[in-house]
Design an enzyme around this catalytic site. Sequence first.
Site, mmCIF file in Angstrom:
data_model
loop_
_atom_site.group_PDB
_atom_site.id
_atom_site.type_symbol
_atom_site.label_atom_id
_atom_site.label_comp_id
_atom_site.label_asym_id
_atom_site.label_seq_id
_atom_site.Cartn_x
_atom_site.Cartn_y
_atom_site.Cartn_z
ATOM 1 N N ASP A 40 31.005 50.209 36.182
ATOM 2 C CA ASP A 40 32.251 50.724 35.593
ATOM 3 C C ASP A 40 33.376 50.709 36.634
ATOM 4 O OD1 ASP A 40 33.974 51.789 33.766
ATOM 5 O OD2 ASP A 40 33.127 53.814 33.814
ATOM 6 N N LYS A 78 36.399 49.172 36.384
ATOM 7 C CA LYS A 78 37.748 49.220 35.807
ATOM 8 C C LYS A 78 38.720 48.330 36.599
ATOM 9 C CE LYS A 78 37.213 53.827 33.778
ATOM 10 N NZ LYS A 78 35.842 54.144 34.231
ATOM 11 N N ASP A 92 44.117 43.675 38.028
ATOM 12 C CA ASP A 92 44.955 43.074 39.065
ATOM 13 C C ASP A 92 45.309 41.659 38.652
ATOM 14 O OD1 ASP A 92 46.202 42.683 41.651
ATOM 15 O OD2 ASP A 92 44.872 44.259 42.389
#
EC number: 2.4.2.10
Length: 508
Positions: A338, A340, A343
């Site tokens: 996880d 996340k 970019d």
Amino acid sequence: LQMPSTLVDPSAAGLRNVLRLMTKYGVFKLGEFTLKSGQRSPIYIDLRESFGHTDLMRVMCESIQGLIESVEKEKPYVGIVGVPYAALPYASILSQYTSQPLLIIRKEAKSYGTKKLIEGSYAPGQRVIVVEDVVTTGQSLKEVIGILRKDGLVVEDVFCLLDRNQGGPENLKELNVTLHSLLNMEKVLAFLSAVGRLSLDQFNDIVKALDLPYTELKKIDVKEEMEETHTNGHHANGDNKENSKVPHGVRLTLQAREKLTKCPVSKRLFSLMHTKATNLCLAIDYDEGDKILELADKAGPFVCAVKVHADTIDTFNEAWTSKLVALANQHDFLIFEDRKFADTGNTLSMQVKRNAASWADVVTVYGIAGEKSIQSAFAPIIADPSTRLKGILLIAQLSCEGNLCDTNYTNGTRRIAEKNEEIVCGFITQEKISDKGGLIHWTPGVSLDETTDGKGQQWRSVERAIMEQQNDIVIVGRAICNKATPASELRRYRDAAWEALSSAMPKQ
């Protein structure tokens, strides 16, 4: 013959769903009717019936959105104009779906305030599209187009639900405007005949009364496809990946959905969910690496996935990930990092290769960087046979109070997923947001005992998450990990989640 409008392919599953739901909810009425023009008609298509049925409105607007997106590639636009008044609900929904401003044409100028005929934010020289419900001759549309152009707006395309085949496309072409229609009368009559709702005598009567530009009843073979896109809860066979949308509210078997998916990790996930009879993902949010491995070993038989946060683990290194991979292989569960990610494409690629590609099966990604960054970063990694990573989860909604995942963000994330099903496993979400059968909805914020932790985290019941909000996998963390006997809680949550999903799916 009259000039045809641009028309959605009538063989597409999405369009068949529209026609079936329209038939189900009584939109097509046969009898003796007098139209607004005074013309006699043996058929009346009452699109206002659609307003009371959210599933029909959804599939209608999603189909029109597909038409709009095919045109948008060549001619970008900056606003959607809803023709008053019947088309306004569709235009409003499409404005949300496409994240484009809504403009409204008034039937008469206000006698106070700005006295404008056009409401909304726009500037001369901007290109807009027009949304209408039904087009007959196109005369009322010509008036709307005139008002828009008088204010300096560029209008080249009109999108409608139904072209009545009575001269609309040809008349609009005189203004250099193209009509794009979801349906026309020929296709409606062909479908009604195919499902036994229209006789040949009724067809001939309609053609004669409305002076339609054809005399032959088209044939559409829907018999073999009825189960694939049926709306009464029966499951689809799922053999056609191009027709992978499932009517909102309908649940398919896991085996049927496995046939629809294009993402490698989703194929594996559907299979192991069915084989292990589990739709539970355990979030092991410990910071002690050994403790995570210990619980993962105990949880293995009960879960389809184990979620971790690598950047919080005290002993995170290659030796530790090798042990977790060994447990995942032994117990047949996915490793869910996880992280996340969010970019630019180049930075995403470097981050994923360094932090997750070699040991995680699936990772979470925010949609905010946009489709190009996400696709360029993850497609090569997922296609690389040397990496373990074979799919991503797009974060569409969050369970924490006051989060900023608004409708525009969620819809944008959904569109990225639906255009990139080869790399997207599904969503982190609070409710079902896509009718694509191969995309999997994972949901946090579930508890059998509590509703909040007092720190912004909100929980709801397993039944609500699975049956009402139509999620597929529940992600449970502290409700299991923080208990004195996690093993007993694992069984409890596994059983509750699987019972809810099994109840929602059609019986084998």
